[in-house]
Design an enzyme around this catalytic site. Structure first.
Site, PDB file in Angstrom:
ATOM      1  N   ALA A 100       0.823  -1.208   0.000  1.00 21.99           N
ATOM      2  CA  ALA A 100       0.000   0.000   0.000  1.00 21.99           C
ATOM      3  C   ALA A 100       0.855   1.256   0.000  1.00 21.99           C
ATOM      4  O   ALA A 100       0.593   2.200  -0.755  1.00 21.99           O
ATOM      5  CB  ALA A 100      -0.944  -0.010   1.213  1.00 21.99           C
ATOM      6  N   GLU A 114       9.810   4.494   7.062  1.00 23.88           N
ATOM      7  CA  GLU A 114       9.753   3.084   7.453  1.00 23.88           C
ATOM      8  C   GLU A 114      10.481   2.929   8.784  1.00 23.88           C
ATOM      9  O   GLU A 114      11.664   3.252   8.894  1.00 23.88           O
ATOM     10  CB  GLU A 114      10.407   2.212   6.384  1.00 23.88           C
ATOM     11  CG  GLU A 114      10.620   0.765   6.769  1.00 23.88           C
ATOM     12  CD  GLU A 114       9.335   0.040   7.137  1.00 23.88           C
ATOM     13  OE1 GLU A 114       9.260  -0.473   8.288  1.00 23.88           O
ATOM     14  OE2 GLU A 114       8.410  -0.001   6.308  1.00 23.88           O
ATOM     15  N   ASN A 118       5.241  -6.765   6.303  1.00 26.90           N
ATOM     16  CA  ASN A 118       4.678  -8.092   6.024  1.00 26.90           C
ATOM     17  C   ASN A 118       4.611  -8.382   4.536  1.00 26.90           C
ATOM     18  O   ASN A 118       4.626  -9.544   4.113  1.00 26.90           O
ATOM     19  CB  ASN A 118       3.263  -8.200   6.608  1.00 26.90           C
ATOM     20  CG  ASN A 118       3.245  -8.437   8.095  1.00 26.90           C
ATOM     21  OD1 ASN A 118       4.181  -9.011   8.645  1.00 26.90           O
ATOM     22  ND2 ASN A 118       2.200  -7.984   8.754  1.00 26.90           N
ATOM     23  N   GLY A 158       2.968 -14.662   0.826  1.00 28.47           N
ATOM     24  CA  GLY A 158       3.081 -15.749  -0.145  1.00 28.47           C
ATOM     25  C   GLY A 158       3.046 -15.344  -1.605  1.00 28.47           C
ATOM     26  O   GLY A 158       3.111 -16.210  -2.483  1.00 28.47           O
ATOM     27  N   GLY A 159       2.913 -14.051  -1.893  1.00 29.04           N
ATOM     28  CA  GLY A 159       2.984 -13.593  -3.278  1.00 29.04           C
ATOM     29  C   GLY A 159       1.771 -13.887  -4.121  1.00 29.04           C
ATOM     30  O   GLY A 159       1.855 -13.882  -5.349  1.00 29.04           O
ATOM     31  N   ARG A 179     -10.584 -19.052   5.600  1.00 25.16           N
ATOM     32  CA  ARG A 179      -9.614 -19.220   6.671  1.00 25.16           C
ATOM     33  C   ARG A 179     -10.250 -19.338   8.051  1.00 25.16           C
ATOM     34  O   ARG A 179      -9.822 -20.150   8.872  1.00 25.16           O
ATOM     35  CB  ARG A 179      -8.621 -18.049   6.646  1.00 25.16           C
ATOM     36  CG  ARG A 179      -7.694 -18.105   5.451  1.00 25.16           C
ATOM     37  CD  ARG A 179      -6.847 -16.855   5.351  1.00 25.16           C
ATOM     38  NE  ARG A 179      -5.857 -16.987   4.274  1.00 25.16           N
ATOM     39  CZ  ARG A 179      -5.035 -16.025   3.908  1.00 25.16           C
ATOM     40  NH1 ARG A 179      -5.087 -14.840   4.518  1.00 25.16           N
ATOM     41  NH2 ARG A 179      -4.158 -16.219   2.934  1.00 25.16           N
ATOM     42  N   GLU A 214      -3.655  -2.882   5.420  1.00 14.80           N
ATOM     43  CA  GLU A 214      -4.116  -3.577   6.619  1.00 14.80           C
ATOM     44  C   GLU A 214      -4.410  -2.643   7.787  1.00 14.80           C
ATOM     45  O   GLU A 214      -5.087  -3.043   8.736  1.00 14.80           O
ATOM     46  CB  GLU A 214      -3.090  -4.641   7.039  1.00 14.80           C
ATOM     47  CG  GLU A 214      -3.644  -5.666   8.007  1.00 14.80           C
ATOM     48  CD  GLU A 214      -2.660  -6.779   8.338  1.00 14.80           C
ATOM     49  OE1 GLU A 214      -2.929  -7.535   9.290  1.00 14.80           O
ATOM     50  OE2 GLU A 214      -1.625  -6.887   7.650  1.00 14.80           O
TER      51      GLU A 214
END
Length: 520
Positions: free
Chosen positions: A55, A74, A82, A87-88, A345, A490
């Site tokens: 993002a 950062e 993350n 997992g791409g 999930r 997120e």
């Protein structure tokens, strides 16, 4: 307590703990952040972005392409958060890739899947925005240099159709690294690592975000309770943002205090899939200036993780794109299946917890054969075996003995499962991915057999700041956008409801990151 030292603990005492908590009054919220007339700005930019994940980098790139001078902060020593270790996988409904491989899909079906997983509490307007812009986000990632596997889209749990692309290296780094290089080459962009945003700077009338306070040369220490106050490292700086601030600081699955406050089942010593810097500090600062919290207590746990490795590891790839699609998960106490291995999930994690609550060390086991793995994960199968997270057996008897599973019961479970697959009969859990197996065994009984122990791990925090479709953060005091404050990824809430579908995070982060950069 001074206005510049309100810590995370102070915020929690004031009750900013979740979507249902009482909000700070406007006066208290403004007292929590410095105002423009009381600070001296060290540097001035058009746009300031907090965070360097999907993002944050997307927002920075779009803002810089418009000619804005952009500062990206950062707090950790490396780029990506993350995003660089995920997992791409990226879900793109009704994509050009699906059309290439003859897969039928639609935006309506994607939204229906998200609502089912999210228990219907998703903010649908945000999902509709993702549907409209997902292909744009994919194309933008390619423009930045990301490379995606040119194979049939993968089928992830909870999705009604294969719609997920996976990067060539099966990692989010396959997007982050080229995007980082892309952003660094854009005129006017500056990235600073080990620089922690401490607070927002508000306009003199307390209505708008006009900058941030931060610390350079900051050193994150996961052992400290609060990275806001207890960590004294770094030199204070104040940065002005003429156009606004984009908060893209990520989730808080590694914030062991705040996550437990939201969900007391998450013990402080519980492993998670996140990097250690995934904490709630920046989120709480937004709450302190009056941002609306949404769904903060919904914390998703990954049902494909393993107790035999730390963090994210390789188990999620080997289960989701391997053992789960055509293989099975069994209760080691009785050798029986207990869930749809391709459900969303939350459904799977909840099913695993039923077992673990009754027998805390009776980790369920995922079982399959070579044919159950998608071609994309073949290169990492050996890594899983050598690392000890996945085991290989010549016979079912050997596998059953290793995990102390009743062998006869396990054989009967596999026999019934294979019969349903061969006959094209709907199995007991209505597993959607078996529909293409008709006429053959789902689990080839000639072996060899592969197995991974399963345990849910905190993975994605569903809740965060309320935003609108323009990525503007909404104020609880006015129910209108807070001028100068945008958010994506997120750190926001509402999009995924109670539980996110796998591979939709990348889509969400890139889409709303782009939108923030386009609208600021």
């Amino acid at each position: 307590m001074s206005k510049e030292t309100m810590s995370r603990r102070d915020a929690l005492k004031l009750g900013v703990v979740g979507a249902g908590a009482a909000m700070l009054s406007a006066a208290n919220a403004m007292a929590a952040a410095p105002i423009e007339k009381d600070v001296k700005f060290d540097e001035e930019y058009d746009v300031i972005v907090i965070g360097t994940g999907f993002a944050g980098l997307a927002a920075a790139a779009k803002a810089a392409e418009r000619g804005y001078k952009v500062l990206i902060l950062e707090k950790m020593g490396r780029i990506g958060g993350n995003s660089v270790i995920n997992g791409g996988g990226m879900a793109v409904p009704n994509s050009t890739w699906q059309k290439k491989y003859g897969i039928q899909d639609s935006g309506e079906l994607f939204i229906a899947d998200c609502l089912k997983a999210g228990l219907g509490i998703n903010h649908v307007e945000l999902l509709e925005t993702i549907v409209k812009r997902a292909q744009d986000a994919l194309d933008f990632s390619i423009k930045c240099g990301a490379k995606w596997q040119d194979v049939k889209p993968a089928w992830f749990g909870g999705h009604s159709a294969p719609r997920s692309l996976v990067t060539d290296n099966m990692s989010g780094s396959g997007v982050i690294k080229p995007m980082h290089e892309f952003v660094e080459k854009l005129p006017g962009c500056k990235i600073m690592t080990r620089t922690k945003m401490d607070d927002f700077v508000m306009s003199n009338d307390g209505t708008s975000v006009v900058g941030v306070t931060a610390r350079i040369n900051y050193r994150f220490d996961a052992k400290l309770l609060s990275d806001d106050v207890e960590n004294k490292t770094g030199e204070k700086k104040v940065y002005k943002a003429k156009k606004g601030v984009v908060l893209a600081s990520g989730g808080f699955s590694m914030d062991k205090v705040y996550r437990k406050l939201q969900d007391p089942r998450l013990a402080e010593d519980m492993d998670a899939t996140n990097h250690e810097g995934a904490t709630a500090g920046a989120l709480l600062k937004a709450f302190q200036i009056g941002a609306f919290p949404v769904h903060v207590s919904w914390i998703q746990q990954g049902p494909w993780a393993s107790p035999d490795e730390r963090g994210f590891g390789v188990a999620p790839l080997l289960t989701q794109q391997g053992l789960f699609k055509l293989g099975i998960a069994v209760d080691v106490r009785n050798g029986k299946r207990f869930m749809n291995e391709m459900a969303d999930r939350k459904t799977r994690a909840d099913a695993e917890y039923v077992i673990l609550r009754e027998a805390p060390k009776a980790y369920p086991v995922a079982i399959g054969t070579y044919n159950t793995f998608e071609e994309q994960v073949y290169p990492i199968m050996e890594k899983g075996i050598t690392g000890g997270v996945m085991k290989k057996f010549d016979t079912i008897d050997a596998l059953a003995a290793n995990y102390k599973i009743p062998a006869d019961a396990l054989k009967e479970t596999i026999k019934k499962y294979n019969e349903d697959a061969k006959n094209g009969t709907e199995d007991q859990f209505k597993k959607q991915s078996l529909k293409d197996v008709k006429g053959k065994e789902a689990i080839e009984m000639k072996g060899p057999f592969y197995a991974i122990r399963l345990v849910p791990k905190p993975h994605h925090t569903m809740g965060g700041l309320q935003i609108n479709t323009k990525a503007q953060v909404i104020s609880a005091n006015t129910n209108k956008p807070i001028p100068g404050l945008y958010a994506a990824g997120e750190v926001t809430g509402g999009t995924h409801g109670a539980s996110r579908l796998g591979t939709v995070a990348v889509t969400d982060c890139l889409t709303f990151g782009m939108i923030a950069g386009e609208n600021i």
